[in-house]
Structure formats: structure tokens, C-alpha cells
Design an enzyme around this catalytic site. Structure first.
Site, PDB file in Angstrom:
ATOM      1  CG  HIS A  62      32.476  60.736  15.363  1.00  0.00           C
ATOM      2  ND1 HIS A  62      33.439  61.626  15.790  1.00  0.00           N
ATOM      3  CD2 HIS A  62      32.462  60.844  14.000  1.00  0.00           C
ATOM      4  CE1 HIS A  62      33.990  62.220  14.768  1.00  0.00           C
ATOM      5  NE2 HIS A  62      33.428  61.777  13.656  1.00  0.00           N
ATOM      6  CB  CYS A  81      35.348  65.198  12.790  1.00  0.00           C
ATOM      7  SG  CYS A  81      33.547  65.142  12.654  1.00  0.00           S
ATOM      8  CG  HIS A 130      38.512  59.938  12.347  1.00  0.00           C
ATOM      9  ND1 HIS A 130      38.372  60.816  13.404  1.00  0.00           N
ATOM     10  CD2 HIS A 130      37.473  60.193  11.506  1.00  0.00           C
ATOM     11  CE1 HIS A 130      37.301  61.577  13.214  1.00  0.00           C
ATOM     12  NE2 HIS A 130      36.729  61.223  12.072  1.00  0.00           N
TER      13      HIS A 130
END
Lengths: 387, 221
Positions: free
Chosen positions: A313, A143, A276
Site C-alpha cells: 500500500h 490515501c 483500493h
């Protein structure tokens, strides 16, 4: 050597361009919705941020993969905004966690082999309309992939390898990824609620984003107006677990410190930080700890936001779309709130999470942070460029 | 004049059972037995590189690592996908179904905390990995970069590449001091035929031989 962002492109459940994203952020409208009725391969009861109506330009039979289609849209929007004409052999550094996994799964169902070439192919006729024959590098660090892509593209400019480069990211929401996170019990029952006491996991999204990066020399030569300056970046590895972050936030703190050190003025606090913020218990607490580690007593005065409740996400694309969101916020003088955050986790209650839109003066500095499986952590520090 | 290049290179080839036997003997990091073959192969290759350099694990702690692979972690992708097809969930397989997991294992097992990037793609990915490693050197982000490239036999759509061994190379890339380009050791030609039999790895060896130009000449202007 100063590096500037001169163009941005974004594709997500919020829309197919930066303007759609700006409007959504300003109005506080999430694009995440129930998956019911949207895609047959995804569970009806789940939630996600799906890109609607993306088509591969030039694809006659509609079988072209979604990822390169979204990527081309984002890259060409960024390139167009930068005011550059089509150019050969521009470095294009792309981050993605799983590449064209939708194609891979489809091939397996038919008993066919899919080569690494096809799994990681990012090029298309649509992309070649703005970047004919790009010099492509694809990075996969979970990620943080597209944040790393931004950093490596910046390094290319710094090393004098090019005067212009494009950093991008893309991710496709597949049943593989959805069921995978479900198997890990990482998914929220509804839409993620980062930093909330009652948060219960992440919500997946898909899409692509891109930024055009340009050296100061090239910018001045062509008389272009930049959107933002990239002041610094950092990368660090936790080395604690393959899937869970270091609870003490040491890796994220190290990446953030490196970015701020490179930016050069440690006395200036960021106008805000775009975390994040996945909405998982471990990640959010880790990030809170990281902010406390870096800023100490000053941590409580730094506004903190997270844009994943808007887009979901986006995994490999998270780095660059959240960097773009950070730049949008700086330029619009408007930091979006953390949607869904009602009661801050008491463990990190001393920090200043934004729960309603925050006005900003132009010219400020902000940081975008990301973390990923394998313990990778990134931070990118940018400053708004005044007209 | 080259400004950086490979100063140590090792190669490794072996069938899965051979690799696992050597892994248990030389690396002995038990968690990798639950990850995938790629991770064990990478750890073994790194251990062999450490041995060749005469380094301890501690000396790796801040080094950068740039990895490149074909069919990265494909064993885990297939395992999870097969389980899904059978109505089962295998969370551990999903967690390992990432190209960057082998490097993450190296980070955990050997406590490597420097830059750690995995480059993916087709045949050209190897040359890109060499470039990315060189970029870290040229921008002084790292004094040394561990470059590691491998391919493990992949089960693609139900057919494992029968009889094919896993192959890989690992090396240390660093800046040369002064004007000399000669270290008295030509690492590229000394790498065994195990690497040169594989087109993917051969591309990387060719890129290493080309690398470290003083003028990279990549400016499109």
C-alpha cells in the site's frame, strides 16, 4: 474537451520503470518481502514493499530525501514516454500523505527544525532535467492524494489553464508510518490478501508514479499517440469516521457513480475495476458493498482486481500507481489477479474477484478506485486507446 | 474582469487555551478534543464563517472545501514521534497525524460531503490553494468553495513557538453573476490585522486579490 494519458512512470518494489511493473503483473510476481535485513529502522519481522537502490541523481553526498528521488524518476519516465522535450512551468500536481517524513524524523533526532518548505519539497535537480521550473501543487488527502492530483490536473486542462499537465504521487515508507499502522493493528502478519475470508490487514509499500495528461487539441497538434483516455472521475466523502470507511460503501459508490456518469455511457460496464483493496476487514467489505450499490444485479459480472499485493500500500502514491496499473492492464490485454486471494469473504462472495490472469480485448474501459483516512473516496475511469 | 472571488472572509487568532475555550462554547463537537489543536481551530473558524454568512450547517453539506496550512497537525506528528522514542505507541496520535485530518473533522462535525482537498507546502501553498479553489469554480465542479487557511503554533524538534497565537482565515469563494465585479463589500481589506501579521496568510490575501482572472493565461504554449 477530451483528456489523454500520453506517458506513465512508476517506481516501487517492482522496479524503477513501467516495464518492470508490466513484467511483474504479467508473471504474477509480487515485490513485497520480509523487511529483515533491508532497513535498520524497520522491524525485522515485518513485511513491506521497499524500493531498492534509488539514488538521487546529482546528489553528491547521498543525503537527499528518497521521496523526491523516486518522484523525479517516475515523472521523467512519464515525460520521456510522452515524447515531450523539457518544458518550463508545466503544472505538476503531486499527491502525498506525509511528504518527506523521513527528513522530518531525521531532523528531530538532531534537534533541528524542519520547515513546511522542506517537508513538502518535491523538486530536485533530477526533476528539473525534464521539468525545469514546474508549477507545483502538493495535495495531501491521505490515501486518495494522488488520485485527487490526477483529478485536479484533468480539471486544469478542462479549464484551459494548460494543454499538458503532470499528475504524480509519492510516499516513503518510514518507521513512523510502519509503527503507526502497527499501533492501529492494521498490518497484516505477512502479505495482504484483499477480499480473502482470512485477510488480516494491509502491507505497506513505498514509491512514486506519474502520468502525463494532455488535451486532445495538443495531442493532435503534435501528432502524438495516446495510451489511454480519461473518461471521468469522481470524489466523495463518507463523513462517518476519521479512520474507518462507511460500512455501506456509500462514499465509494458515490465517487464511482460520478466517474461513470462523467464518462457518459452508463450502459457500458467496465471491463474490470481495480479496487483500493487494502486487505483490511473494513475496507474490503466496504468496497464490495459499494460495487453492489452501483451495479446491482450486474455487479457479479464485473471482474474485480486489486494490485496492492504486488506493490504494498503506497498510501499517497496509491492513486496514480494503481491508475497506471489499470492502463497497463488495458493495453496489455491482461488483468493481473489478486495475489493471495484463496477464499473470498462470504459477505461479498457474489462478486467476481479475479484469482487468475484475465485476458482482455483491447479498447476496453476500466475504473481505478481508492479510499483514505478521513473518509475520502475517488474513482477514475479510463479507456484504452487503440493504436 | 474577475469571474470569481471571495464574497465573505473572516479571520481568527488566539492562543491555544483561548481557542479551546471558544471551541467548547461555540462548536461543542467533543470528538475534536481527542484529535488536535488544528482540528479545533478549523472547526471554530468554520463556525465563525457560518455565523458571518448567516448559514446553518445544512447549507455546507455539498459545498467544496479547500484547505491550506503550515505545520498541519504537527501536534499529532510530534506526539506520536515522541511516544515512539519512548517505546510507546499512541494510535490516536498517529491517526490524527495527517494534514487532511482537520478537514476530515469538519466533514464529520458538519457533515460536509463535497470535494475536500488539503494543499500543503511552503509559503506558496496558500496561493496554490486559492488557485485550486478557483479551479473548482471555473470547471463548475462547485458553485461555492470554502477556502480555509491556518497555522497553529508548532512544536518543532522540542521547541514550541512560544507566545505565538494560532492564526487563520476562512472565506467563501464563488462565481460572480453577470459582468459586475462589485458586491459593495471588499472582503479582503476588511479582514482583520490578525491575518495580515502572518506572512503565510498575507500571501493568501494577496492571491485572493489577484484571483478570478477571466483569462488565466497559464498555458505555457
Amino acid at each position: 474537451m477530451r483528456i489523454y494519458v500520453t506517458g506513465m512512470g512508476a517506481v516501487s518494489c517492482l522496479g524503477h520503470d513501467v516495464e518492470s511493473h508490466r513484467c511483474a503483473f504479467m508473471k504474477g510476481n509480487s515485490g513485497v518481502a520480509r523487511l529483515a535485513g533491508q532497513r535498520r529502522d524497520l522491524p525485522e519481522e515485518g513485511y513491506g514493499g521497499l524500493v531498492q537502490d534509488i539514488e538521487m541523481a546529482g546528489s553528491a553526498d547521498g543525503t537527499a530525501p528518497r521521496g523526491p528521488a523516486m518522484l523525479a524518476q517516475a515523472v521523467c519516465e512519464a515525460w520521456s514516454q510522452a515524447g515531450l522535450s523539457p518544458k518550463r512551468q508545466v503544472p505538476l500536481v503531486v499527491g502525498s500523505t506525509h511528504g518527506n517524513l523521513d527528513l522530518w524524523q531525521a531532523a528531530r533526532r538532531k534537534g533541528r527544525l524542519l520547515s513546511s518548505d522542506k517537508l513538502w519539497n518535491v523538486e530536485s535537480a533530477a526533476l528539473h532535467e525534464c521539468l525545469p521550473d514546474p508549477d507545483v501543487t502538493v495535495i495531501s488527502t491521505a490515501c486518495t492524494a494522488s488520485a485527487v492530483a490526477v483529478q485536479q490536473a484533468c480539471r486544469m486542462l478542462k479549464a484551459g489553464w494548460a494543454e499538458v499537465a503532470v499528475a504524480a504521487g509519492y510516499e516513503v515508507l518510514t518507521a513512523f508510518v510502519y509503527e503507526g499502522f502497527s499501533a492501529l493493528r492494521s498490518l497484516s502478519r505477512k502479505v495482504c490478501r484483499p477480499f480473502d475470508r482470512d485477510r488480516d490487514g494491509l502491507t505497506l509499500g513505498e514509491g512514486a508514479a506519474a502520468v502525463v495528461l494532455e488535451s486532445e487539441r495538443h495531442l493532435q497538434w503534435r501528432g502524438a499517440v495516446p495510451l489511454a483516455e480519461v473518461l471521468g472521475w469522481g470524489f466523495a466523502v463518507d463523513s462517518v469516521s476519521l479512520t474507518a470507511p462507511d460500512p455501506g460503501g456509500r462514499g465509494a459508490a458515490e465517487a464511482l457513480t460520478a466517474a461513470l456518469d462523467m464518462a457518459g455511457n452508463r450502459k457500458e460496464l467496465p471491463a474490470f475495476i481495480n479496487l483500493h483493496g487494502t486487505g483490511t476487514p473494513h475496507n474490503d467489505q466496504m468496497e464490495g458493498r459499494a460495487i453492489e450499490r452501483v451495479f446491482g444485479a450486474a455487479a457479479s459480472s464485473i471482474p474485480l482486481t486489486a494490485t496492492k499485493p504486488f506493490t504494498g500500500h503506497m498510501c499517497g502514491a496509491a492513486g496514480v500507481i494503481e491508475l497506471a496499473a489499470t492502463i497497463m492492464a488495458l493495453r496489455d490485454g491482461h488483468v493481473p489477479p489478486i495475489l493471495g486471494l484463496k477464499n473470498v469473504d462470504p459477505e461479498i462472495a457474489g462478486l467476481s474477484f479475479i484469482t487468475s490472469p484475465l485476458p482482455l480485448e483491447r479498447g476496453g474501459m476500466a475504473v481505478s478506485m481508492n479510499s483514505g483516512f478521513g473518509g475520502t473516496n475517488t474513482a477514475i475511469c479510463v479507456r484504452d486507446c487503440l493504436p | 474582469m474577475k469571474t470569481w472571488g471571495a464574497t465573505v472572509l473572516v479571520s481568527l487568532a488566539g492562543h491555544p487555551q483561548e481557542i479551546d475555550r471558544a471551541f467548547r462554547r461555540e462548536v461543542r463537537w467533543q470528538p475534536a478534543m481527542r484529535v488536535n489543536q488544528d482540528s479545533r481551530f478549523v472547526l471554530l473558524l468554520l463556525q465563525r464563517l457560518l455565523n458571518a454568512c448567516g448559514w446553518t450547517v445544512r447549507e455546507l453539506s455539498r459545498e467544496a472545501i479547500v484547505a491550506c496550512c503550515q505545520d498541519c497537525s504537527m501536534e499529532s506528528y510530534v506526539a506520536f514521534d515522541e511516544a515512539l522514542g519512548n517505546g510507546q505507541l499512541r494510535p490516536a496520535a498517529f491517526a490524527a497525524a495527517l494534514p487532511s485530518i482537520p478537514v476530515a473533522c469538519a466533514g464529520l462535525a458538519m457533515q460536509m460531503r463535497g470535494p475536500a482537498y488539503t494543499i500543503v507546502g511552503g509559503m506558496q501553498a496558500g496561493a496554490r490553494a486559492v488557485e485550486q479553489a478557483g479551479l473548482l469554480l471555473e470547471t463548475e465542479t462547485a458553485k461555492r468553495v470554502i477556502l480555509i487557511a491556518w497555522r497553529c503554533p508548532a512544536d518543532r524538534g522540542g521547541q514550541r513557538e512560544r507566545g505565538q497565537p494560532a492564526r487563520g482565515i476562512a472565506g467563501v469563494l464563488e462565481r460572480f453573476s453577470g459582468a459586475t465585479t462589485s458586491t459593495g463589500f471588499d472582503p479582503v481589506t476588511d479582514v482583520t490585522a490578525a491575518a495580515s501579521n502572518d506572512p503565510f496568510l498575507s500571501e493568501i490575501l494577496a492571491a485572493l486579490q489577484r484571483c478570478g482572472r477571466a483569462e488565466t493565461g497559464r498555458d505555457a504554449e
